[in-house]
Design an enzyme around this catalytic site. Structure first.
Site, mmCIF file in Angstrom:
data_model
loop_
_atom_site.group_PDB
_atom_site.id
_atom_site.type_symbol
_atom_site.label_atom_id
_atom_site.label_comp_id
_atom_site.label_asym_id
_atom_site.label_seq_id
_atom_site.Cartn_x
_atom_site.Cartn_y
_atom_site.Cartn_z
ATOM 1 N N SER A 119 29.718 -3.472 23.119
ATOM 2 C CA SER A 119 28.452 -3.773 23.805
ATOM 3 C C SER A 119 28.663 -4.748 24.948
ATOM 4 C CB SER A 119 27.447 -4.349 22.812
ATOM 5 O OG SER A 119 27.995 -5.480 22.170
ATOM 6 N N HIS A 140 29.073 3.308 25.531
ATOM 7 C CA HIS A 140 28.161 2.396 24.834
ATOM 8 C C HIS A 140 26.875 3.122 24.480
ATOM 9 C CE1 HIS A 140 25.611 -1.534 25.120
ATOM 10 N NE2 HIS A 140 25.903 -1.249 23.880
ATOM 11 N N GLU A 152 25.892 4.472 28.070
ATOM 12 C CA GLU A 152 26.408 3.725 29.217
ATOM 13 C C GLU A 152 27.926 3.949 29.254
ATOM 14 O OE1 GLU A 152 25.815 -0.510 28.742
ATOM 15 O OE2 GLU A 152 25.356 -0.748 30.859
HETATM 16 N N1 3HC Z 1 17.882 8.299 12.892
HETATM 17 C C1 3HC Z 1 17.115 9.359 13.167
HETATM 18 N N2 3HC Z 1 15.839 9.259 13.601
HETATM 19 C C2 3HC Z 1 15.322 8.022 13.725
HETATM 20 C C3 3HC Z 1 16.062 6.857 13.457
HETATM 21 C C4 3HC Z 1 17.403 7.037 13.018
HETATM 22 N N3 3HC Z 1 18.199 6.003 12.753
HETATM 23 N N4 3HC Z 1 15.281 5.780 13.691
HETATM 24 C C5 3HC Z 1 14.095 6.251 14.105
HETATM 25 N N5 3HC Z 1 14.123 7.599 14.126
HETATM 26 C C6 3HC Z 1 13.063 8.491 14.612
HETATM 27 C C7 3HC Z 1 11.870 8.606 13.694
HETATM 28 O O1 3HC Z 1 12.065 9.582 12.714
HETATM 29 C C8 3HC Z 1 10.767 8.983 14.679
HETATM 30 O O2 3HC Z 1 10.841 10.354 15.038
HETATM 31 P P1 3HC Z 1 9.612 11.137 15.803
HETATM 32 O O3 3HC Z 1 9.451 10.517 17.165
HETATM 33 O O4 3HC Z 1 10.067 12.543 15.862
HETATM 34 O O5 3HC Z 1 8.401 10.884 14.954
HETATM 35 C C9 3HC Z 1 11.142 8.181 15.910
HETATM 36 O O6 3HC Z 1 12.532 7.903 15.807
HETATM 37 C C10 3HC Z 1 10.362 6.907 15.971
HETATM 38 O O7 3HC Z 1 10.592 6.171 14.760
HETATM 39 P P2 3HC Z 1 9.452 5.526 13.862
HETATM 40 O O8 3HC Z 1 8.223 6.390 13.899
HETATM 41 O O9 3HC Z 1 10.036 5.191 12.531
HETATM 42 O O10 3HC Z 1 9.168 4.116 14.495
HETATM 43 P P3 3HC Z 1 8.823 3.713 15.967
HETATM 44 O O11 3HC Z 1 7.933 4.687 16.644
HETATM 45 O O12 3HC Z 1 8.391 2.301 15.827
HETATM 46 O O13 3HC Z 1 10.221 3.769 16.738
HETATM 47 C C11 3HC Z 1 12.259 2.866 17.465
HETATM 48 C C12 3HC Z 1 11.337 3.099 16.273
HETATM 49 C C13 3HC Z 1 12.818 4.212 17.955
HETATM 50 C C14 3HC Z 1 13.395 2.001 16.951
HETATM 51 C C15 3HC Z 1 11.426 2.202 18.631
HETATM 52 O O14 3HC Z 1 10.766 1.069 18.141
HETATM 53 C C16 3HC Z 1 12.288 1.791 19.807
HETATM 54 O O15 3HC Z 1 12.608 2.592 20.653
HETATM 55 N N6 3HC Z 1 12.630 0.503 19.832
HETATM 56 C C17 3HC Z 1 13.510 -0.056 20.876
HETATM 57 C C18 3HC Z 1 14.922 0.303 20.566
HETATM 58 C C19 3HC Z 1 15.861 -0.250 21.585
HETATM 59 O O16 3HC Z 1 15.504 -0.942 22.526
HETATM 60 N N7 3HC Z 1 17.130 0.045 21.355
HETATM 61 C C20 3HC Z 1 18.195 -0.504 22.195
HETATM 62 C C21 3HC Z 1 18.709 -1.741 21.537
HETATM 63 S S1 3HC Z 1 19.953 -2.497 22.497
HETATM 64 C C22 3HC Z 1 21.345 -1.703 22.056
HETATM 65 O O17 3HC Z 1 21.385 -0.828 21.210
HETATM 66 C C23 3HC Z 1 22.568 -2.163 22.759
HETATM 67 C C24 3HC Z 1 23.425 -3.027 21.894
HETATM 68 O O18 3HC Z 1 24.622 -3.241 22.569
HETATM 69 C C25 3HC Z 1 22.798 -4.373 21.560
#
Ligand code: 3HC
Length: 285
Positions: A119, A140, A152
């Site tokens: 990351s 990434h 990325e």
């Molecule tokens: N595997 C498969 N599907 C998943 C999943 C997983 N691990 N996690 C969530 N989902 C799916 C759900 O089934 C749902 O599917 P649908 O749209 O078909 O209904 C969808 O994703 C949305 O999930 P939820 O309904 O449970 O919950 P939310 O609507 O609250 O979404 C989230 C959850 C997708 C995590 C959303 O809150 C989000 O996008 N959050 C921001 C995530 C983000 O910013 N990620 C980047 C982090 S930084 C990073 O990764 C870099 C690192 O280097 C730090």
């Protein structure tokens, strides 16, 4: 390059997500973990996440079963027959990553590409641990990997155009959109994201507002899916701190100084969702 067999090293949050998306797109995957129990745990998480997709109608039950059957657990890259592409997703410690790359280098088929899901660590330095650094690239993924559309791609100093093209085509084959970055601390994603999270923690520490209102401003005012404090809990506060340290040391610029409250939260063991509490509480986690 016609890639069919991949090796994913590390079955934690990122590694199991990466194995999941490769298997769903018909790649043969070897998932390497240090212990059998860890590999079993990773496969159980993948099965659970595939079940979520089946429940939503995004994947059929037969597709889930076929994807799971394509993932073979292993204890070493040596047990990944003829892999053409590897993604390392172990924890963010340079020495550990270099040792994984040396193992991958020894086990890889000729011409195989070795990617790191780091990351924020220097891809150029990781690449220097193998015989041919032109075959190494940063790839990434974002968490949750099965959901987030971005990959990325980070070119180290010696990454070849051929390696970059192969990683780009592979990202598209996985249904992701690649964005490319040079090998500067934090690349694009964490150079932009982490200072925002850090600043939100300063707002909390200085009493500018409550955690709920800081998150509400970014969720409802800027249409972010999660507020920055909730997202920090989700990513892991230890991970956020480590990335801020990389930015601070890498740029020697005080604008990247980690917020003292972030440091205290990590010292207290309040790491976010994974430890059961961070800025918010997660009972039962
Ligand atoms: N595997 C498969 N599907 C998943 C999943 C997983 N691990 N996690 C969530 N989902 C799916 C759900 O089934 C749902 O599917 P649908 O749209 O078909 O209904 C969808 O994703 C949305 O999930 P939820 O309904 O449970 O919950 P939310 O609507 O609250 O979404 C989230 C959850 C997708 C995590 C959303 O809150 C989000 O996008 N959050 C921001 C995530 C983000 O910013 N990620 C980047 C982090 S930084 C990073 O990764 C870099 C690192 O280097 C730090």
């Amino acid at each position: 390059m016609d890639i069919k067999r991949v090796c994913v090293v590390g079955g934690g949050t990122m590694g199991n997500g990466i194995a999941h998306v490769f298997a769903l797109k018909d790649f043969e995957v070897t998932l390497v973990e240090a212990k059998k129990e860890l590999a079993d745990k990773a496969l159980a998480v993948i099965a659970r996440n595939l079940d979520r997709q089946v429940a939503k109608g995004a994947v059929t039950a037969a597709g889930r079963d076929a994807a799971l059957a394509r993932i073979k657990p292993a204890l070493s890259p040596k047990e990944a027959p003829g892999f053409q592409f590897a993604v390392e997703a172990v924890s963010e410690r340079m020495e550990l990553k270099k040792s994984v790359f040396r193992e991958l280098d020894a086990a890889a088929a000729p011409g195989a590409i070795l990617a790191t899901n780091t990351s924020s660590l220097a891809v150029t330095e990781i690449a220097a641990s193998v015989k041919d650094p032109s075959r190494v690239i940063g790839m990434h993924f974002m968490n949750p990997v099965p959901v987030m559309k971005l990959v990325e791609l980070i070119r180290g100093l010696q990454t070849s155009d051929e390696t970059y093209q192969a990683a780009r085509e592979l990202s598209i084959a996985l249904g992701k959109t690649p964005a490319s970055a040079k090998d500067f601390p934090g690349f694009i994603s964490n150079r932009v994201l982490m200072p925002m999270i850090n600043e939100a923690i300063f707002c909390l520490m200085e009493g500018v507002s409550t955690k709920e209102d800081i998150d509400a401003v970014m969720k409802l005012g800027m249409a972010h899916p999660m507020g920055p404090l909730q997202l920090a809990d989700y990513i892991g506060l230890d991970v956020c701190l480590a990335i801020m340290e990389v930015l601070h040391q890498g740029f020697c610029d005080s604008k990247y100084r980690p917020c003292p409250l972030l440091r205290q939260m990590v010292q207290a063991g309040r790491l976010g969702v994974k430890s059961g509490s961070g800025f918010y509480d997660y009972p039962g986690k």
